[in-house]
Write a protein that holds these residues in place. Structure first.
Motif, PDB file in Angstrom:
ATOM      1  N   SER A   1      24.031 -53.656   9.374  1.00 39.97           N
ATOM      2  CA  SER A   1      22.842 -53.481  10.083  1.00 39.97           C
ATOM      3  C   SER A   1      23.213 -53.893  11.807  1.00 39.97           C
ATOM      4  O   SER A   1      24.006 -54.554  12.118  1.00 39.97           O
ATOM      5  N   GLY A   2      22.706 -52.792  12.397  1.00 40.20           N
ATOM      6  CA  GLY A   2      22.846 -52.840  14.148  1.00 40.20           C
ATOM      7  C   GLY A   2      23.284 -51.573  14.437  1.00 40.20           C
ATOM      8  O   GLY A   2      22.778 -50.402  13.911  1.00 40.20           O
ATOM      9  N   PRO A   3      23.793 -51.435  15.707  1.00 41.09           N
ATOM     10  CA  PRO A   3      23.780 -50.117  16.299  1.00 41.09           C
ATOM     11  C   PRO A   3      24.795 -49.254  15.554  1.00 41.09           C
ATOM     12  O   PRO A   3      25.879 -49.621  14.850  1.00 41.09           O
TER      13      PRO A   3
ATOM     14  N   LYS B   1      28.500 -48.131  15.158  1.00 43.49           N
ATOM     15  CA  LYS B   1      29.363 -49.315  15.667  1.00 43.49           C
ATOM     16  C   LYS B   1      29.297 -50.369  14.524  1.00 43.49           C
ATOM     17  O   LYS B   1      30.321 -50.957  14.042  1.00 43.49           O
ATOM     18  N   ALA B   2      28.245 -50.963  13.897  1.00 43.59           N
ATOM     19  CA  ALA B   2      28.000 -51.777  13.060  1.00 43.59           C
ATOM     20  C   ALA B   2      28.640 -51.555  11.851  1.00 43.59           C
ATOM     21  O   ALA B   2      29.644 -52.165  11.175  1.00 43.59           O
ATOM     22  N   LEU B   3      28.663 -50.239  11.228  1.00 39.14           N
ATOM     23  CA  LEU B   3      29.244 -49.871   9.965  1.00 39.14           C
ATOM     24  C   LEU B   3      30.973 -49.985  10.188  1.00 39.14           C
ATOM     25  O   LEU B   3      31.634 -50.183   9.443  1.00 39.14           O
ATOM     26  N   GLN B   4      31.429 -49.343  11.432  1.00 33.83           N
ATOM     27  CA  GLN B   4      32.873 -49.231  11.743  1.00 33.83           C
ATOM     28  C   GLN B   4      33.377 -50.569  11.805  1.00 33.83           C
ATOM     29  O   GLN B   4      34.429 -50.825  11.304  1.00 33.83           O
TER      30      GLN B   4
ATOM     31  N   ILE C   1      22.691 -44.637   3.935  1.00 37.38           N
ATOM     32  CA  ILE C   1      21.807 -44.975   4.917  1.00 37.38           C
ATOM     33  C   ILE C   1      20.402 -45.588   4.437  1.00 37.38           C
ATOM     34  O   ILE C   1      19.856 -44.690   3.708  1.00 37.38           O
ATOM     35  N   LEU C   2      20.022 -47.052   4.348  1.00 36.89           N
ATOM     36  CA  LEU C   2      18.930 -47.273   3.835  1.00 36.89           C
ATOM     37  C   LEU C   2      18.019 -47.292   4.776  1.00 36.89           C
ATOM     38  O   LEU C   2      16.811 -47.148   4.264  1.00 36.89           O
ATOM     39  N   ASP C   3      18.225 -47.440   6.154  1.00 40.06           N
ATOM     40  CA  ASP C   3      17.135 -47.279   7.209  1.00 40.06           C
ATOM     41  C   ASP C   3      17.655 -47.265   8.439  1.00 40.06           C
ATOM     42  O   ASP C   3      18.625 -47.510   8.589  1.00 40.06           O
ATOM     43  N   ARG C   4      16.861 -46.484   9.274  1.00 43.40           N
ATOM     44  CA  ARG C   4      17.340 -46.054  10.407  1.00 43.40           C
ATOM     45  C   ARG C   4      16.455 -45.540  11.719  1.00 43.40           C
ATOM     46  O   ARG C   4      15.265 -45.361  11.071  1.00 43.40           O
ATOM     47  N   ALA C   5      16.831 -45.789  12.885  1.00 45.05           N
ATOM     48  CA  ALA C   5      15.612 -45.307  13.988  1.00 45.05           C
ATOM     49  C   ALA C   5      15.645 -43.927  13.875  1.00 45.05           C
ATOM     50  O   ALA C   5      16.571 -42.886  13.392  1.00 45.05           O
ATOM     51  N   ASP C   6      14.629 -43.316  14.578  1.00 44.80           N
ATOM     52  CA  ASP C   6      14.578 -41.856  14.661  1.00 44.80           C
ATOM     53  C   ASP C   6      15.722 -41.302  15.238  1.00 44.80           C
ATOM     54  O   ASP C   6      15.822 -40.243  14.911  1.00 44.80           O
ATOM     55  N   ASP C   7      16.221 -41.827  16.148  1.00 48.79           N
ATOM     56  CA  ASP C   7      17.438 -41.213  17.087  1.00 48.79           C
ATOM     57  C   ASP C   7      18.657 -41.751  16.441  1.00 48.79           C
ATOM     58  O   ASP C   7      19.777 -41.333  17.138  1.00 48.79           O
TER      59      ASP C   7
ATOM     60  N   THR D   1      20.282 -47.035  15.782  1.00 48.51           N
ATOM     61  CA  THR D   1      20.507 -48.408  14.793  1.00 48.51           C
ATOM     62  C   THR D   1      20.331 -47.649  13.360  1.00 48.51           C
ATOM     63  O   THR D   1      19.640 -46.722  13.232  1.00 48.51           O
ATOM     64  N   ALA D   2      20.797 -48.494  12.664  1.00 46.17           N
ATOM     65  CA  ALA D   2      20.712 -48.277  11.003  1.00 46.17           C
ATOM     66  C   ALA D   2      21.313 -49.381  10.214  1.00 46.17           C
ATOM     67  O   ALA D   2      21.973 -50.177  10.702  1.00 46.17           O
ATOM     68  N   THR D   3      20.661 -49.353   9.101  1.00 42.98           N
ATOM     69  CA  THR D   3      21.073 -50.356   8.137  1.00 42.98           C
ATOM     70  C   THR D   3      21.655 -49.397   6.953  1.00 42.98           C
ATOM     71  O   THR D   3      21.147 -48.620   6.355  1.00 42.98           O
ATOM     72  N   CYS D   4      22.893 -49.934   6.511  1.00 44.92           N
ATOM     73  CA  CYS D   4      23.755 -49.098   5.674  1.00 44.92           C
ATOM     74  C   CYS D   4      24.377 -49.838   4.587  1.00 44.92           C
ATOM     75  O   CYS D   4      24.292 -51.192   4.560  1.00 44.92           O
TER      76      CYS D   4
END
Length: 289
Positions: free
Chosen positions: A233-235, A238-241, A268-274, A277-280
């Motif tokens: 979870s995060g930017p 970047k957070a995923l990598q 992708i479980l959740d993400r910002a519209d743009d 940020t995302a939770t994966c």
């Protein structure tokens, strides 16, 4: 794994002028060539093949500078069949021709012998679970794209952007098992994970083995097996990598699991519209060591 990687480095030194039997070493150490190569590339920051070439050219440079043998003899001694092939490898490492280095004494770029050590930080727990899954299928739209380690991959972006909006909805309607929803799938990855090498990227969904998928979709058959699932979870990305890199530097050296061949999957479980940020969830195929 740290012991295995250091033994691999020793084997490189013992057989610098010969073909390296990585598979034989992996079996002797109770692991697999696939896992050994992936861990080496992740921790060393270069593929095993590149490290071997750099070490060969480091040792060969000493022979070139000494000037006791002709360049063809040096090329053959270090595993090359011609001065042309040797010269290409030499220039790729040192940035100069062997003849120029013999005359001028340089420039030389030395590759030190690697030594792996494990430093356990332990300050940031990794949110992980292990699941066993029966065989299933991944269906969607596939493309061959180059591997990019950091940042957004524009080739993947273009592949997804080319799909009409209604196609995403059609794919979602096919999903009937976990990981649910639209997935980012990487398959046929070079075990050395060389940046720029090609992989198969599939934008699609997971379906049970018996699900009938439309004929116009690409499919990847996934055998039964164990999966390590890492939640991030995060930017984005970047957070995923960062988590992907940490699986090699922290999780695999500290846990009794190793990678097995197969696709890696990002849900992708959740993400910002743009999408800033995302939770994966990162799904990696594993097996016990």
């Amino acid at each position: 794994m740290i012991v295995a990687l250091n033994r691999l480095v020793d084997l490189v030194e013992e057989h610098l002028t010969e073909e390296l039997d990585v598979n034989g070493l992996a079996r002797a150490l109770g692991t697999t060539e696939y896992h050994l190569r992936r861990m080496f590339s992740s921790l060393a920051g270069m593929p095993l093949s590149e490290y071997v070439r750099r070490r060969r050219m480091t040792v060969a440079a000493a022979d070139v500078v000494r000037g006791e043998d002709d360049l063809l003899s040096i090329a053959v001694r270090h595993g090359y069949g011609s001065t042309e092939a040797f010269g290409r490898a030499f220039r790729a490492v040192h940035g100069a021709n062997p003849g120029d280095v013999r005359r001028d004494g340089g420039p030389l770029r030395t590759q030190p012998q690697l030594r792996f050590r494990l430093t356990v930080e332990g300050s940031i727990p990794m949110d992980t679970r292990i699941v066993e899954r029966p065989a299933f299928r991944l269906v969607g739209h596939a493309a061959r794209v180059p591997l990019i380690h950091r940042g957004i991959n524009p080739h993947i972006q273009q592949h997804i952007a080319a799909l009409p909006p209604q196609e995403h909805l059609r794919l979602k309607s096919l999903s009937d098992i976990d990981p649910a929803g639209l997935l980012q799938v990487s398959d046929d990855l070079d075990p050395d994970a060389t940046e720029g090498s090609e992989l198969t990227y599939l934008h699609g969904v997971a379906v049970s083995r018996d699900t009938q998928a439309p004929d116009d979709l690409d499919a990847i058959e996934v055998p039964a097996g164990m999966w390590a699932i890492f939640r991030t979870s995060g930017p984005h990305p970047k957070a995923l990598q960062d988590t992907w890199a940490a699986t090699a530097t922290e999780w695999f050296p500290s846990n009794p699991w190793r990678l097995r061949p197969g696709p890696s999957i990002v849900a992708i479980l959740d993400r910002a519209d743009d999408f800033s940020t995302a939770t994966c969830e990162l799904w990696l195929p594993v097996e016990p060591t």
